[in-house]
Design a protein around this motif. Sequence first.
Motif, PDB file in Angstrom:
ATOM      1  N   VAL A 113       0.683  -1.172  -0.010  1.00 43.64           N
ATOM      2  CA  VAL A 113      -0.018   0.054   0.156  1.00 43.64           C
ATOM      3  C   VAL A 113       0.932   1.108  -0.007  1.00 43.64           C
ATOM      4  CG1 VAL A 113      -1.553   1.350   1.331  1.00 43.64           C
ATOM      5  CG2 VAL A 113      -1.892  -1.323   1.241  1.00 43.64           C
ATOM      6  N   GLU A 114       1.870   1.313   0.858  1.00 45.19           N
ATOM      7  CA  GLU A 114       2.739   2.626   0.834  1.00 45.19           C
ATOM      8  C   GLU A 114       3.270   2.974  -0.490  1.00 45.19           C
ATOM      9  OE1 GLU A 114       4.287   5.896   1.885  1.00 45.19           O
ATOM     10  OE2 GLU A 114       3.139   4.597   3.276  1.00 45.19           O
ATOM     11  N   ASP A 116       2.360   1.924  -3.334  1.00 42.88           N
ATOM     12  CA  ASP A 116       1.359   2.670  -4.459  1.00 42.88           C
ATOM     13  C   ASP A 116       0.841   4.153  -3.955  1.00 42.88           C
ATOM     14  OD1 ASP A 116       1.109   0.289  -5.593  1.00 42.88           O
ATOM     15  OD2 ASP A 116      -0.842  -0.068  -4.523  1.00 42.88           O
ATOM     16  N   MET A 117       1.043   4.328  -2.719  1.00 37.70           N
ATOM     17  CA  MET A 117       0.819   5.798  -2.077  1.00 37.70           C
ATOM     18  C   MET A 117       2.058   6.614  -2.610  1.00 37.70           C
ATOM     19  SD  MET A 117      -0.879   4.929   1.605  1.00 37.70           S
ATOM     20  CE  MET A 117      -0.890   6.715   2.123  1.00 37.70           C
ATOM     21  N   ARG A 169      -7.710   9.005  -4.800  1.00 33.18           N
ATOM     22  CA  ARG A 169      -7.308   7.725  -4.567  1.00 33.18           C
ATOM     23  C   ARG A 169      -6.289   7.598  -3.610  1.00 33.18           C
ATOM     24  NH1 ARG A 169      -4.773   6.353 -10.476  1.00 33.18           N
ATOM     25  NH2 ARG A 169      -4.333   4.384  -9.102  1.00 33.18           N
ATOM     26  N   ARG A 172      -8.002   7.476  -0.401  1.00 38.62           N
ATOM     27  CA  ARG A 172      -8.579   6.105  -0.226  1.00 38.62           C
ATOM     28  C   ARG A 172      -7.634   4.991   0.447  1.00 38.62           C
ATOM     29  NH1 ARG A 172     -11.783   7.075  -4.946  1.00 38.62           N
ATOM     30  NH2 ARG A 172     -10.456   5.628  -6.264  1.00 38.62           N
ATOM     31  N   ARG A 173      -6.435   5.083  -0.315  1.00 40.11           N
ATOM     32  CA  ARG A 173      -5.392   4.079   0.013  1.00 40.11           C
ATOM     33  C   ARG A 173      -4.767   4.417   1.417  1.00 40.11           C
ATOM     34  NH1 ARG A 173      -4.360  -0.621  -1.786  1.00 40.11           N
ATOM     35  NH2 ARG A 173      -2.705  -0.907  -2.993  1.00 40.11           N
ATOM     36  N   GLU A 176      -7.357   3.043   3.471  1.00 34.61           N
ATOM     37  CA  GLU A 176      -7.054   1.437   3.766  1.00 34.61           C
ATOM     38  C   GLU A 176      -6.144   1.042   4.394  1.00 34.61           C
ATOM     39  OE1 GLU A 176      -5.758  -2.110   0.188  1.00 34.61           O
ATOM     40  OE2 GLU A 176      -6.630  -0.069  -0.496  1.00 34.61           O
ATOM     41  N   ALA A 177      -4.988   1.667   4.347  1.00 34.36           N
ATOM     42  CA  ALA A 177      -3.756   1.486   5.389  1.00 34.36           C
ATOM     43  C   ALA A 177      -4.084   1.509   6.748  1.00 34.36           C
ATOM     44  CB  ALA A 177      -2.678   2.326   5.003  1.00 34.36           C
TER      45      ALA A 177
END
Length: 198
Positions: A113-114, A116-117, A169, A172-173, A176-177
């Motif tokens: 996730v990180e 992607d962020m 986005r 949202r991520r 999610e984290a």
Amino acid sequence: MRIAPIAPLLIGTFLLVSIEAYGNNGRVMYRYTDHQGVLVINDAIPPEYVPNGYEILTLTGRVVEVVAPQLSPEEYRAQLQLEAQREEDRKLLKRYNSIADIESARSRKLAIVEQDMAIMRSNIGSLRRQISQEEASAARTQRGGREVAPELLQRIADLQKEMEVLEERLNRRATEADTIGADFDKAVARYTELSAES
């Protein structure tokens, strides 16, 4: 050919065992509590007492079966929740062998996730620079007394829209984290409880 007479004898024996499963040629009594709290033994049970549970007895008084009371809606929901929790516990213990396993899985998931962020943050920074450059170009045009081309204004608007989508986005991520972290916190806490119980 002498074996044939044995078959009816065996069938008769099975029927006898089946009929006398409860003793006394299959006749039984029922023990239940009536509306006044009195314990009643009878050869039949009124339908209104069935939900409260009852016992099936032989004529000699031996209990052969206990029928539990019917669950209330609240008890039924509680039972479903308990069964669901047991299933979740079973999956948790099957998936992980230790707290260290859980923490390792957390790190792997959060790392994805990180990553992607980080990519989204980089792209947002690039879009900001492009917008700044295009806006500076539009400002120079206006200072020169000329009208800004519609294509340039549209390009700025498109870049701003693209940046807004990426920022949404990214948010949202980030949420999610947080959710992943909370879920793994619960997994650690529950694993600790189950380990202490065993």
